[in-house]
Scaffold this motif. Structure first.
Motif, PDB file in Angstrom:
ATOM      1  N   ARG A   7       0.829  -1.211   0.000  1.00 52.34           N
ATOM      2  CA  ARG A   7       0.000   0.000   0.000  1.00 52.34           C
ATOM      3  C   ARG A   7       0.865   1.264   0.000  1.00 52.34           C
ATOM      4  N   ASN A  10       2.026   1.690  -3.482  1.00 54.41           N
ATOM      5  CA  ASN A  10       0.913   2.160  -4.304  1.00 54.41           C
ATOM      6  C   ASN A  10       0.720   3.656  -4.149  1.00 54.41           C
ATOM      7  N   ARG A  11       0.667   4.116  -2.912  1.00 56.70           N
ATOM      8  CA  ARG A  11       0.423   5.548  -2.699  1.00 56.70           C
ATOM      9  C   ARG A  11       1.598   6.390  -3.190  1.00 56.70           C
ATOM     10  N   ALA A 260       0.862   5.373   3.662  1.00 58.50           N
ATOM     11  CA  ALA A 260       0.015   4.298   3.150  1.00 58.50           C
ATOM     12  C   ALA A 260      -1.464   4.576   3.343  1.00 58.50           C
ATOM     13  N   GLU A 261      -1.797   5.413   4.320  1.00 59.54           N
ATOM     14  CA  GLU A 261      -3.212   5.671   4.615  1.00 59.54           C
ATOM     15  C   GLU A 261      -3.756   6.894   3.890  1.00 59.54           C
ATOM     16  N   ARG A 284       1.890  -3.254  -7.352  1.00 57.19           N
ATOM     17  CA  ARG A 284       1.644  -2.018  -6.623  1.00 57.19           C
ATOM     18  C   ARG A 284       0.461  -1.262  -7.216  1.00 57.19           C
ATOM     19  N   ASP A 308      -9.679   3.339  -4.825  1.00 57.41           N
ATOM     20  CA  ASP A 308      -8.798   3.231  -3.673  1.00 57.41           C
ATOM     21  C   ASP A 308      -7.362   2.919  -4.110  1.00 57.41           C
TER      22      ASP A 308
END
Length: 362
Positions: A7, A10-11, A260-261, A284, A308
């Motif tokens: 995550r 990814n971000r 990540a959030e 990712r 998301d």
């Protein structure tokens, strides 16, 4: 060595690709940051910029083409990309071994067997100068010069041997499909920017990491098409991370790593988008299962839907209608967000039309 979760990767990718928040940067600066944008289908880079830039309008990229600030030609992975003129000047020589490598393939090899490719390249340069010769016309003239050879194939070979770009109207926004009459120009003649005389893999790696990092050596190689880049990567002053399964990742010393959030908005990616094709390990952004799902048609390009931050479906625009195909059911809030972004996308790609021309398919 810090371990980065999927995550987090990814971000971080979304942030560096301007997909977490649209940027106010001019289109030319976005193109430069991304290094090169895949552009087999002329309309897709326009959608790629729309999904990244606040208030992006078609005219911005068309003006860049016409002002010769960006060019379209064969670059990384031996595919059609657009890049800033000054970046094409060093990037094409850097990936030239990949581009020239096509000569060994069956499509070209029989047509260059026994042929002096330097003589062919010189003939091509002579004919192309001026920037108004089409690919078909180049093929006819080469066929006359090299009797008994397939002129159209020789024209394609010249495009592999020389830094050729495709001036407008090629590449500008228009019909969903490539133009059949492709004008050709030598990059340095068209842009006035001298083509580098030697490759520059160090610049390529650092520029790649700024837009795609943290990344592994196999990721850089998959994006560029080049191999044996370990020595180049390890010679640079980079910091290192690890994935949760122990793979080594490299990054620029001061490049940001996202939280990540951080919330990720719905985004519609064009076919062949940078974010989707920038790594060997693409988990990712898209799961291996979803990658296998689109594999049968991936060569033709699959526009993707991010929910998301991760791929949750595909979309298409055909006959004036926008169709969204989720890979798994969307929640009510997710579908509302998808439709909200879809209405903006529809206005960009269609210009006209009614809301009923947008549908989420079961």
């Amino acid at each position: 060595m810090r371990v980065l979760s999927l995550r987090t990767l990814n971000r971080t990718l979304l942030e560096r690709q301007f997909l977490l928040e649209r940027t106010s940067l001019p289109a030319i600066d976005i193109v430069r940051h991304l290094v090169a944008m895949q552009a087999q289908e002329p309309n897709w880079p326009y959608v790629g910029l729309w999904t990244r830039a606040e208030g992006f309008a078609h005219k911005e990229l068309t003006d860049l083409y016409e002002d010769r600030a960006v060019v379209r030609g064969t670059m990384v992975r031996r595919t059609q990309h657009l890049a800033a003129a000054e970046d094409f000047a060093w990037l094409r020589p850097t990936v030239q071994p990949v581009v020239r490598g096509a000569l060994a393939h069956g499509y070209f090899a029989p047509h260059v067997e026994g042929l002096d490719t330097e003589e062919l390249a010189a003939a091509g340069r002579e004919l192309i100068r001026g920037g108004d010769l089409t690919r078909a016309a180049l093929g006819r003239q080469l066929g006359e010069r090299f009797a008994g050879r397939h002129g159209a194939r020789l024209a394609s070979v010249v495009e592999l041997l020389e830094p050729v770009v495709y001036p407008p109207p090629n590449g500008v926004w228009g019909a969903w499909g490539n133009r059949t009459t492709t004008p050709l120009a030598l990059a340095h003649d068209w842009t006035g920017v001298p083509t580098a005389t030697r490759p520059d893999p160090r610049t390529m790696v650092t520029r790649y990491l700024a837009a795609f990092g943290p990344a592994g050596i196999l990721d850089v190689q998959a994006w560029s098409g080049l191999t044996r880049l370990r020595e180049v990567v390890e010679s640079l002053p980079l910091r290192m991370f690890r994935t949760v399964d122990g793979k080594e990742l490299y990054d620029l010393p001061d490049a940001p790593v996202a939280d990540a959030e951080t919330p990720a908005p719905v985004r519609f990616l064009p076919a062949f988008d940078n974010a989707a094709l920038g790594h060997k390990d693409r988990t990712r952004l898209i799961s291996d299962a979803d990658r296998r799902r689109i594999a049968p048609v991936a060569a033709l390009g699959v526009p993707l839907l991010l929910v998301d931050g991760f791929v949750r479906g595909s979309w298409s625009f055909k006959d004036g209608a926008l169709r969204i195909t989720p890979f798994r059911p969307l929640g009510r809030a997710e579908e509302d967000a998808v439709l909200g972004e879809a209405r903006s996308l529809f206005g960009f790609v269609a210009g006209t039309g009614a809301p009923e021309d947008i549908a989420v398919e079961a």
